[in-house]
Enzyme design. Structure first.
Site, PDB file in Angstrom:
ATOM      1  CD  GLN A   1      20.335  -6.036  71.753  1.00 28.72           C
ATOM      2  OE1 GLN A   1      19.268  -5.585  72.164  1.00 28.72           O
ATOM      3  NE2 GLN A   1      21.344  -5.256  71.412  1.00 28.72           N
TER       4      GLN A   1
ATOM      5  CG  ASP B   1      24.883   1.883  79.477  1.00 28.66           C
ATOM      6  OD1 ASP B   1      24.630   1.260  80.532  1.00 28.66           O
ATOM      7  OD2 ASP B   1      24.059   2.629  78.915  1.00 28.66           O
TER       8      ASP B   1
ATOM      9  CG  ASP C   1      17.164   4.817  66.855  1.00 31.16           C
ATOM     10  OD1 ASP C   1      17.797   4.512  65.831  1.00 31.16           O
ATOM     11  OD2 ASP C   1      16.077   4.282  67.185  1.00 31.16           O
TER      12      ASP C   1
HETATM   13  N1  SAM Z   1      13.846   1.649  66.156  1.00 31.39           N
HETATM   14  C1  SAM Z   1      14.065   0.794  67.201  1.00 31.39           C
HETATM   15  C2  SAM Z   1      12.960   0.875  68.182  1.00 31.39           C
HETATM   16  O1  SAM Z   1      12.332   1.883  68.220  1.00 31.39           O
HETATM   17  O2  SAM Z   1      12.695  -0.067  68.882  1.00 31.39           O
HETATM   18  C3  SAM Z   1      15.402   1.064  67.803  1.00 31.39           C
HETATM   19  C4  SAM Z   1      16.417   0.671  66.901  1.00 31.39           C
HETATM   20  S1  SAM Z   1      18.033   0.669  67.429  1.00 31.39           S
HETATM   21  C5  SAM Z   1      18.538  -0.775  66.673  1.00 31.39           C
HETATM   22  C6  SAM Z   1      18.070   0.301  69.155  1.00 31.39           C
HETATM   23  C7  SAM Z   1      19.475   0.127  69.652  1.00 31.39           C
HETATM   24  O3  SAM Z   1      19.617   0.611  71.010  1.00 31.39           O
HETATM   25  C8  SAM Z   1      19.916  -1.360  69.723  1.00 31.39           C
HETATM   26  O4  SAM Z   1      20.924  -1.578  68.763  1.00 31.39           O
HETATM   27  C9  SAM Z   1      20.430  -1.555  71.158  1.00 31.39           C
HETATM   28  O5  SAM Z   1      21.579  -2.365  71.222  1.00 31.39           O
HETATM   29  C10 SAM Z   1      20.734  -0.100  71.552  1.00 31.39           C
HETATM   30  N2  SAM Z   1      20.769   0.131  73.003  1.00 31.39           N
HETATM   31  C11 SAM Z   1      19.917  -0.372  73.928  1.00 31.39           C
HETATM   32  N3  SAM Z   1      20.255   0.075  75.165  1.00 31.39           N
HETATM   33  C12 SAM Z   1      21.344   0.885  74.995  1.00 31.39           C
HETATM   34  C13 SAM Z   1      22.141   1.669  75.884  1.00 31.39           C
HETATM   35  N4  SAM Z   1      21.903   1.669  77.206  1.00 31.39           N
HETATM   36  N5  SAM Z   1      23.172   2.418  75.367  1.00 31.39           N
HETATM   37  C14 SAM Z   1      23.424   2.402  74.021  1.00 31.39           C
HETATM   38  N6  SAM Z   1      22.694   1.675  73.117  1.00 31.39           N
HETATM   39  C15 SAM Z   1      21.674   0.936  73.604  1.00 31.39           C
END
Ligand code: SAM
Length: 289
Positions: free
Chosen positions: A38, A144, A162
């Site tokens: 991303q 993941d 989250d």
């Molecule tokens: N508060 C935010 C929201 O509600 O949109 C979320 C914040 S947090 C930064 C979201 C995180 O999820 C990102 O850093 C992203 O890289 C991570 N993420 C997305 N898909 C994922 C997956 N399949 N496994 C682990 N992390 C993941």
């Protein structure tokens, strides 16, 4: 006269038409880069201080992150009798991790797919994680979350999702299969907490998350709170369990809250229960009986 700079959230969310575009008065762009997953940006803004933006979507801000992070963490942790093993999927900014570590937990796993998000958040938004990544109870896994949970059965007391909105790296994380996998990794009396979208511009997403969790868990409750950075309308934090959450009393939550004596700015026992009261029109919109 210096031209004002504005930053708009650009998104074409799945499930709900893109009807709201909120803009912030901007001071400066502090960081811009990409990972294989991303686009990652950090801006300094007038209303919210520094904010993290992923693929054009506002993620968290210095000014009001505590509302989101406290409401995504503490209702699920207080519903759970004695949380010792906690899993956070996503949460690369470290805000949920910091809240979980306020509880007397033994170990916390944080599974974040994009290590660049953690690096950028630690460097530009340290006030959000407050050194939580260095706590010896933390096991950080870059990977993941969808794959990670397959290795665990009946293991975690609390699982907190989250995750960014369900597209890009997070597109699979609201699938029935994923929720069933999360249940498999959870102990019988465990709880899970999910960021379920905005209760105005993302009602389809919020309803989908609620009803899919209802097919996997016997007890599902929506808590709501104003997350001003995201959108108009309140954000929904859905907690699910096979423990009858509705049977957990104010007295039980209050006794635990007093005993733990946590330093919180938003969450407290009265908010725990008030945030779970949904007005009739919303129950209708979400098709909740
Ligand atoms: N508060 C935010 C929201 O509600 O949109 C979320 C914040 S947090 C930064 C979201 C995180 O999820 C990102 O850093 C992203 O890289 C991570 N993420 C997305 N898909 C994922 C997956 N399949 N496994 C682990 N992390 C993941």
């Amino acid at each position: 006269m210096k031209k004002e700079k504005w930053l708009f959230q650009t998104s074409n969310m799945p499930y709900d038409p893109d009807t709201v575009k909120n803009g912030l008065r901007m001071k400066k762009k502090l960081y811009s880069g990409s990972s294989i997953y991303q686009k990652i940006e950090v801006y300094d803004t007038l209303p919210f201080g520094k904010i993290l933006v992923l693929d054009g979507i506002f993620q968290t801000s210095e000014k009001e992150e505590f509302i989101y992070h406290e409401m995504l963490s503490h209702p699920a942790l207080f519903y759970c009798a004695n949380p010792k093993k906690v899993l956070i999927i996503g949460g690369g900014d470290g805000g949920v991790l910091e809240e979980v570590l306020k509880h007397p937990v033994e170990k916390v796993w944080l599974v974040e797919i994009d290590k660049k998000v953690i690096e950028v958040a630690k460097k530009y938004l340290p006030s959000i994680s407050k050194g939580a990544f260095e706590d010896k109870r933390v096991e950080l896994v870059i990977g993941d979350g969808v794959k990670f949970i397959k290795n665990y059965k009946n293991f975690f007391d609390v699982i907190i999702l989250d995750l960014s909105d369900p597209w890009g790296p997070a597109r699979k994380v609201i699938s029935l299969k994923f929720y069933q996998g999360v249940k498999g990794a959870l102990k019988k009396n465990g709880t899970i907490s999910v960021q379920g979208g905005c209760l105005f511009s993302q009602l389809k997403l919020a309803s989908l998350v609620f009803h899919r969790l209802k097919r996997v868990f016997s007890s599902v409750i929506i808590h709501k709170a104003p997350v001003l950075l995201y959108d108009i309308g309140e954000l929904n934090f859905t907690v699910a369990s096979d423990v009858n959450l509705k049977k957990i009393t104010f007295k039980q939550i209050e006794r635990k809250f007093k005993k733990l004596n946590l330093d919180l700015r938003y969450y407290r026992p009265k908010i725990h229960f008030a945030s779970a009261v949904l007005p009739k029109y919303l129950m209708r919109e979400l098709k909740i009986k």
